[in-house]
Design a protein around this motif. Structure first.
Motif, PDB file in Angstrom:
ATOM      1  N   SER A  54      -3.006   6.791  -1.992  1.00 26.75           N
ATOM      2  CA  SER A  54      -2.396   8.127  -1.979  1.00 26.75           C
ATOM      3  C   SER A  54      -0.989   8.096  -1.387  1.00 26.75           C
ATOM      4  CB  SER A  54      -3.266   9.106  -1.194  1.00 26.75           C
ATOM      5  OG  SER A  54      -3.316   8.758   0.178  1.00 26.75           O
ATOM      6  N   LYS A  55      -0.685   7.037  -0.626  1.00 24.02           N
ATOM      7  CA  LYS A  55       0.634   6.932   0.006  1.00 24.02           C
ATOM      8  C   LYS A  55       1.562   5.961  -0.716  1.00 24.02           C
ATOM      9  CE  LYS A  55      -0.918   8.208   4.646  1.00 24.02           C
ATOM     10  NZ  LYS A  55      -0.982   7.825   6.080  1.00 24.02           N
ATOM     11  N   CYS A  56       1.061   5.328  -1.785  1.00 27.05           N
ATOM     12  CA  CYS A  56       1.876   4.365  -2.534  1.00 27.05           C
ATOM     13  C   CYS A  56       2.654   5.061  -3.643  1.00 27.05           C
ATOM     14  CB  CYS A  56       0.986   3.275  -3.140  1.00 27.05           C
ATOM     15  SG  CYS A  56       0.356   2.095  -1.939  1.00 27.05           S
ATOM     16  N   HIS A  57       3.956   4.839  -3.656  1.00 27.31           N
ATOM     17  CA  HIS A  57       4.810   5.417  -4.693  1.00 27.31           C
ATOM     18  C   HIS A  57       5.781   4.332  -5.162  1.00 27.31           C
ATOM     19  CE1 HIS A  57       3.232   9.368  -3.605  1.00 27.31           C
ATOM     20  NE2 HIS A  57       3.474   9.051  -2.338  1.00 27.31           N
ATOM     21  N   PHE A  64      -1.796   7.426  -7.622  1.00 27.58           N
ATOM     22  CA  PHE A  64      -2.942   8.266  -7.251  1.00 27.58           C
ATOM     23  C   PHE A  64      -2.646   9.714  -7.621  1.00 27.58           C
ATOM     24  CE2 PHE A  64      -4.706  11.181  -4.078  1.00 27.58           C
ATOM     25  CZ  PHE A  64      -6.054  10.881  -4.137  1.00 27.58           C
ATOM     26  N   LYS A  65      -3.663  10.417  -8.150  1.00 27.70           N
ATOM     27  CA  LYS A  65      -3.477  11.807  -8.531  1.00 27.70           C
ATOM     28  C   LYS A  65      -4.376  12.771  -7.771  1.00 27.70           C
ATOM     29  CE  LYS A  65      -1.577  11.133 -13.145  1.00 27.70           C
ATOM     30  NZ  LYS A  65      -0.311  11.794 -12.780  1.00 27.70           N
ATOM     31  N   ASP A  66      -5.650  12.381  -7.590  1.00 29.44           N
ATOM     32  CA  ASP A  66      -6.585  13.338  -6.985  1.00 29.44           C
ATOM     33  C   ASP A  66      -7.834  12.594  -6.510  1.00 29.44           C
ATOM     34  OD1 ASP A  66      -7.541  15.746  -6.149  1.00 29.44           O
ATOM     35  OD2 ASP A  66      -7.497  16.712  -8.113  1.00 29.44           O
ATOM     36  N   TYR A  67      -8.652  13.307  -5.757  1.00 28.15           N
ATOM     37  CA  TYR A  67      -9.895  12.732  -5.227  1.00 28.15           C
ATOM     38  C   TYR A  67     -10.945  13.823  -5.092  1.00 28.15           C
ATOM     39  CZ  TYR A  67     -13.004  11.980  -1.220  1.00 28.15           C
ATOM     40  OH  TYR A  67     -14.091  11.940  -0.379  1.00 28.15           O
ATOM     41  N   HIS A  68     -12.165  13.524  -5.510  1.00 24.50           N
ATOM     42  CA  HIS A  68     -13.287  14.453  -5.369  1.00 24.50           C
ATOM     43  C   HIS A  68     -14.546  13.650  -5.054  1.00 24.50           C
ATOM     44  CE1 HIS A  68     -11.107  17.952  -6.930  1.00 24.50           C
ATOM     45  NE2 HIS A  68     -10.628  17.148  -7.862  1.00 24.50           N
ATOM     46  N   GLU A  69     -15.541  14.330  -4.523  1.00 22.13           N
ATOM     47  CA  GLU A  69     -16.832  13.676  -4.338  1.00 22.13           C
ATOM     48  C   GLU A  69     -17.946  14.712  -4.391  1.00 22.13           C
ATOM     49  OE1 GLU A  69     -18.121  12.182  -0.396  1.00 22.13           O
ATOM     50  OE2 GLU A  69     -16.097  12.726   0.277  1.00 22.13           O
ATOM     51  N   ASP A  70     -19.122  14.218  -4.785  1.00 24.69           N
ATOM     52  CA  ASP A  70     -20.318  15.046  -4.751  1.00 24.69           C
ATOM     53  C   ASP A  70     -21.423  14.243  -4.073  1.00 24.69           C
ATOM     54  OD1 ASP A  70     -21.315  13.272  -6.696  1.00 24.69           O
ATOM     55  OD2 ASP A  70     -20.702  14.571  -8.349  1.00 24.69           O
ATOM     56  N   ASN A 118       5.171  -1.781   3.735  1.00 23.87           N
ATOM     57  CA  ASN A 118       4.438  -0.645   4.292  1.00 23.87           C
ATOM     58  C   ASN A 118       3.148  -1.081   4.986  1.00 23.87           C
ATOM     59  OD1 ASN A 118       5.766   2.094   3.372  1.00 23.87           O
ATOM     60  ND2 ASN A 118       5.978   0.683   1.648  1.00 23.87           N
ATOM     61  N   ASN A 119       3.121  -2.362   5.385  1.00 26.85           N
ATOM     62  CA  ASN A 119       2.011  -2.935   6.166  1.00 26.85           C
ATOM     63  C   ASN A 119       0.668  -2.903   5.444  1.00 26.85           C
ATOM     64  OD1 ASN A 119       3.558  -3.623   8.497  1.00 26.85           O
ATOM     65  ND2 ASN A 119       3.568  -1.475   9.088  1.00 26.85           N
TER      66      ASN A 119
END
Length: 305
Positions: A54-57, A64-70, A118-119
């Motif tokens: 999510s922090k890689c550009h 990364f675009k989105d994240y969900h879970e069920d 970026n470590n």
């Protein structure tokens, strides 16, 4: 409801599958990585992967675009690399040379340089995790067409802290560095080793290490038992040898690799056809396809229990 799954698996693994989907908001195709929670032993690692990507550009890193879970699955929505795996592109080209291999390697180094700055240590750099953004239908008519690669799958990635000794279990036989295989302390140099293996495979179509199974391959890795089986340029050999130094302290940093002669040289000296390497790649892909099929069968069996 934003993402509509399309019944078209893009990839399969031990913990789940990657599927094609349509983003109804942005009106474009995306890839959704579906991870089965019951098959995932370390949910914390999965959340670390989400945090990292999510922090890689970067142009050469899958976005990364989105994240969900069920209750059953974790869903990671990512950019779609519609060109597929890099190696599958190579075997389809009518003309493949050291020049092309060098173009791909430069992009891989650019992605890893960004991560290390970026470590972040990727720890799973291998052909299956190097994708292509897109491929035009007539790309074969242009010998100098340069596809954009996308480094993917950060499931084993770690955030490096010099004050904390980092060890990693897992990794892919043939590509993981010896210190990873031995579960010893590691740092950024583990990625350098994997880059060397990938570059060797790009140029020759085979791993540096012989072996009929993962155990034999790892055995030869730990013995540092390998040699070049195909003729490639002296500069390319030097690049690979430095990456595959058994002692991580002797391997160059990513910044040093970017200055190596092989990547800097221009002209016709490095333009040599790699027909044999491409034929070896075809065999490599057949073996990998069989292994992925077996993994998927195991996944289905585990889900049915």
């Amino acid at each position: 409801n934003r993402y509509k799954l399309i019944d078209q698996p893009l990839g399969k693994g031990a913990n789940g599958i990657v599927s094609l989907a349509y983003d109804t908001t942005e009106k474009l195709l995306v890839a959704i990585k579906q991870i089965n929670k019951t098959l995932t032993k370390d949910i914390q690692s999965m959340m670390r992967e989400i945090l990292i990507i999510s922090k890689c550009h970067h142009e050469n890193i899958i976005s990364f675009k989105d994240y969900h879970e069920d209750a059953e699955f974790i869903y990671i929505i990512q950019e779609l690399a519609s060109g597929g795996e890099l190696f599958r592109h190579i075997v389809k080209r009518k003309y493949y040379t050291e020049y092309h291999a060098k173009v791909f390697t430069r992009q891989l180094l650019s992605a890893v340089n960004y991560l290390h700055s970026n470590n972040v240590i990727h720890l799973d750099i291998k052909p299956e995790n190097i994708l292509l953004k897109q491929i035009p239908e007539d790309y074969d008519k242009n010998d100098y067409f340069k596809p954009i690669i996308k480094l993917s799958d950060f499931g084993l990635s770690q955030i490096f802290n010099p004050e904390i000794q980092l060890k990693q279990s897992g990794g892919t036989p043939g590509y993981a560095a010896p210190e990873v295989l031995r579960r010893q302390a590691l740092d950024f140099k583990a990625d350098i080793y994997s880059i060397g293996v990938v570059t060797h495979t790009l140029l020759t179509g085979q791993l540096p290490f012989n072996g009929y199974n993962p155990k034999e391959i790892v055995g030869n890795q730990l013995k540092n038992n390998w040699q070049f089986k195909m003729e490639i340029s002296t500069e390319a050999q030097h690049f690979i040898k430095q990456c595959l130094e058994y002692d991580p302290c002797k391997r160059p940093s990513i910044q040093q690799l970017l200055r190596f002669d092989w990547l800097q040289m221009k002209g016709t000296k490095l333009i040599r056809e790699l027909h044999l390497g491409r034929e070896q790649l075809k065999r490599y892909l057949c073996i990998q396809k069989l292994r992925m099929g077996m993994q998927y069968v195991l996944l289905l069996l585990n889900e049915s229990e």
